[in-house]
Design a protein around this motif. Structure first.
Motif, PDB file in Angstrom:
ATOM      1  N   UNK A  80      51.961  13.020  84.848  1.00  0.00           N
ATOM      2  CA  UNK A  80      53.257  13.700  84.655  1.00  0.00           C
ATOM      3  C   UNK A  80      54.264  13.316  85.736  1.00  0.00           C
ATOM      4  N   UNK A  81      54.771  12.104  85.633  1.00  0.00           N
ATOM      5  CA  UNK A  81      55.625  11.546  86.691  1.00  0.00           C
ATOM      6  C   UNK A  81      57.112  11.620  86.366  1.00  0.00           C
ATOM      7  N   UNK A  82      57.482  12.064  85.165  1.00  0.00           N
ATOM      8  CA  UNK A  82      58.893  12.181  84.813  1.00  0.00           C
ATOM      9  C   UNK A  82      59.383  13.580  85.219  1.00  0.00           C
ATOM     10  N   UNK A  83      60.356  13.610  86.118  1.00  0.00           N
ATOM     11  CA  UNK A  83      60.825  14.885  86.671  1.00  0.00           C
ATOM     12  C   UNK A  83      62.281  15.100  86.286  1.00  0.00           C
ATOM     13  N   UNK A  84      62.540  16.234  85.631  1.00  0.00           N
ATOM     14  CA  UNK A  84      63.920  16.564  85.242  1.00  0.00           C
ATOM     15  C   UNK A  84      64.120  18.071  85.357  1.00  0.00           C
ATOM     16  N   UNK A  85      65.121  18.458  86.124  1.00  0.00           N
ATOM     17  CA  UNK A  85      65.446  19.871  86.343  1.00  0.00           C
ATOM     18  C   UNK A  85      64.213  20.668  86.787  1.00  0.00           C
TER      19      UNK A  85
ATOM     20  N   UNK B  70      73.771   4.706  72.266  1.00  0.00           N
ATOM     21  CA  UNK B  70      73.878   3.717  73.340  1.00  0.00           C
ATOM     22  C   UNK B  70      74.396   4.326  74.643  1.00  0.00           C
ATOM     23  N   UNK B  71      73.963   5.563  74.918  1.00  0.00           N
ATOM     24  CA  UNK B  71      74.104   6.159  76.232  1.00  0.00           C
ATOM     25  C   UNK B  71      72.710   6.587  76.667  1.00  0.00           C
ATOM     26  N   UNK B  72      72.470   6.689  78.000  1.00  0.00           N
ATOM     27  CA  UNK B  72      71.102   6.722  78.510  1.00  0.00           C
ATOM     28  C   UNK B  72      70.876   7.792  79.570  1.00  0.00           C
ATOM     29  N   UNK B  73      69.698   8.402  79.496  1.00  0.00           N
ATOM     30  CA  UNK B  73      69.221   9.234  80.597  1.00  0.00           C
ATOM     31  C   UNK B  73      68.661   8.286  81.648  1.00  0.00           C
ATOM     32  N   UNK B  74      69.107   8.435  82.880  1.00  0.00           N
ATOM     33  CA  UNK B  74      68.721   7.507  83.948  1.00  0.00           C
ATOM     34  C   UNK B  74      67.749   8.197  84.901  1.00  0.00           C
ATOM     35  N   UNK B  75      66.575   7.583  85.083  1.00  0.00           N
ATOM     36  CA  UNK B  75      65.536   8.099  85.972  1.00  0.00           C
ATOM     37  C   UNK B  75      65.326   7.093  87.099  1.00  0.00           C
ATOM     38  N   UNK B  76      65.304   7.575  88.335  1.00  0.00           N
ATOM     39  CA  UNK B  76      65.085   6.695  89.486  1.00  0.00           C
ATOM     40  C   UNK B  76      63.621   6.756  89.927  1.00  0.00           C
ATOM     41  N   UNK B  77      63.018   5.581  90.124  1.00  0.00           N
ATOM     42  CA  UNK B  77      61.629   5.514  90.584  1.00  0.00           C
ATOM     43  C   UNK B  77      61.611   5.508  92.104  1.00  0.00           C
TER      44      UNK B  77
ATOM     45  N   UNK C 211      62.602  10.242  88.682  1.00  0.00           N
ATOM     46  CA  UNK C 211      63.383  11.474  88.800  1.00  0.00           C
ATOM     47  C   UNK C 211      64.734  11.300  88.101  1.00  0.00           C
ATOM     48  N   UNK C 212      65.055  12.234  87.209  1.00  0.00           N
ATOM     49  CA  UNK C 212      66.310  12.162  86.449  1.00  0.00           C
ATOM     50  C   UNK C 212      67.514  12.222  87.384  1.00  0.00           C
ATOM     51  N   UNK C 213      68.500  11.324  87.137  1.00  0.00           N
ATOM     52  CA  UNK C 213      69.715  11.274  87.941  1.00  0.00           C
ATOM     53  C   UNK C 213      70.937  11.764  87.160  1.00  0.00           C
ATOM     54  N   UNK C 214      71.169  11.167  86.006  1.00  0.00           N
ATOM     55  CA  UNK C 214      72.337  11.514  85.194  1.00  0.00           C
ATOM     56  C   UNK C 214      72.227  10.809  83.841  1.00  0.00           C
TER      57      UNK C 214
END
Length: 381
Positions: free
Chosen positions: A202-207, A259-266, A272-275
């Motif tokens: 569970x490595x995807x972190x959002x809010x 064609x817009x994206x949720x951006x996650x930083x590794x 981790x979700x950024x914007x």
């Protein structure tokens, strides 16, 4: 661009791995030798296979793929077997991690109707031990989760490998499941090999919430036949190695891709979700839009039309050979004509029209009412 059409199975010649390139005849001979070797192994795994002169590997992969399943489950050497050359037949898609420690086989069982029922075969190495299970990836990673009465698998054609700061490896698979003829789910599923087992990561972190899966459900036709006119599917998930940002496509209220994206930083451990924003492969000048309306290529141009809100459209074009990351050669605003499905943009005495043309689009440029250029959509080379 990578299309989500199925990739299929055949053997790759060991000769291609040699530093000295052999002749075409030598390569063909090696391939035949490898085919015979595999046929022998498959026959040993499934003795009832005949030995008629016309037998080829495709004769043994029926809906059940019993020969392959038995072989993989009983022979640990198959984890290193070079299943990498593909042919245009509906056999088995094999995804292997960059470090060769994880491999997932997937195929269409022919069951399930428009809701395709996939089957999965999973292999992985932990230390000196190689394990293989004939089970869906979802069932393996979530044995205590909620599942359908029938264990539906999924189609997996890619495994991404991410080294972590603690020395471990994070694996992420590109997972596809078709819910109906025109509706599908695309996901990235993360996992690790830990304590001898393949486990959920569970490595995807959002809010503040963690998950091992991120993705979306969407209409197939809206994206493939309208917005990008068959240009492909690899716009759905992209990783920018420079920034270590992962781009995950988003949908609107009716589950159409925009064609817009949720951006996650590794960060070396988690994503981790950024914007939510435009993709990194699009020039910054064009990042302000609500959704992609149309994308296509002609003989000399690449054209992108974005909806800026309501009926306001933006036209951007690049000369052939350029990328969307380059500054566009021309940017105009205009409107969409719902009556005939066309787009109109003007600049002084010039008028740019993008009009439907038998399931494709046509670019027309007029000067003082006279057509000076007309180019139809062409497939990407």
């Amino acid at each position: 661009m990578k299309a989500y059409s199925l990739l299929y199975l055949l053997l790759f010649s060991f000769a291609a791995l040699s530093a000295c390139k052999p002749s075409a005849a030598a390569q063909a001979k090696k391939i035949k030798e490898m085919e015979k070797k595999e046929l022998k192994m498959l026959k040993e795994a499934k003795p009832e296979i005949s030995e008629s002169e016309g037998d080829t590997i495709e004769d043994y992969y029926g809906t059940s793929r019993e020969g392959l399943i038995n072989w993989v489950l009983t022979d640990t050497a198959t984890l290193s077997y070079p299943f990498t050359r593909s042919i245009e037949k509906n056999y088995v898609t094999i995804a292997t991690s960059d470090d060769n420690l994880l491999r997932i086989y997937s195929w269409n069982t022919g069951l399930g109707g428009t809701m395709i029922r996939w089957d999965n075969l999973i292999q992985y190495r932990s230390g000196t031990e190689i394990k293989a299970v004939h089970q869906s990836l979802d069932m393996l990673l979530h044995p205590d989760g909620e599942h359908d009465e029938i264990d539906f698998g999924s189609y997996i054609d890619t495994i991404y490998t991410y080294p972590c700061t603690d020395g471990s490896k994070l694996y992420m698979v590109d997972d596809y499941f078709r819910i109906s003829s025109n509706y599908s789910a695309n996901s990235l599923v993360a996992m690790r090999i830990k304590d001898g087992n393949l486990v959920s990561a569970p490595c995807f972190v959002r809010h503040g919430k963690r998950s091992d899966t991120i993705g979306f459900e969407h209409s197939i036709a809206d994206w493939y036949f309208l917005a990008n006119l068959g240009e492909g599917w690899n716009w759905l998930f992209q990783y920018d190695e420079k920034t270590q940002n992962l781009y995950v496509a988003t949908t609107d209220s009716i589950n159409s891709l925009i064609d817009r994206y949720d951006i996650y930083h590794f960060n070396g451990t988690d994503f981790v979700y950024q914007k939510t924003d435009a993709p990194f492969w699009l020039h910054p000048q064009l990042h302000n839009y609500e959704r992609l309306a149309l994308f296509f290529r002609t003989k000399d141009y690449m054209i992108r039309i974005d909806n800026l809100g309501g009926e306001t459209m933006r036209y951007a074009s690049w000369k052939k050979g350029k990328q969307m990351s380059d500054k566009p050669d021309l940017v105009l605003t205009g409107k969409f004509i719902e009556k005939d499905g066309s787009f109109i943009f003007s600049e002084g005495s010039y008028r740019y029209l993008v009009v439907p043309d038998t399931y494709k689009y046509m670019l027309k440029v007029q000067h003082n009412g006279k057509t000076i250029l007309q180019q139809p959509q062409e497939a990407e080379e």
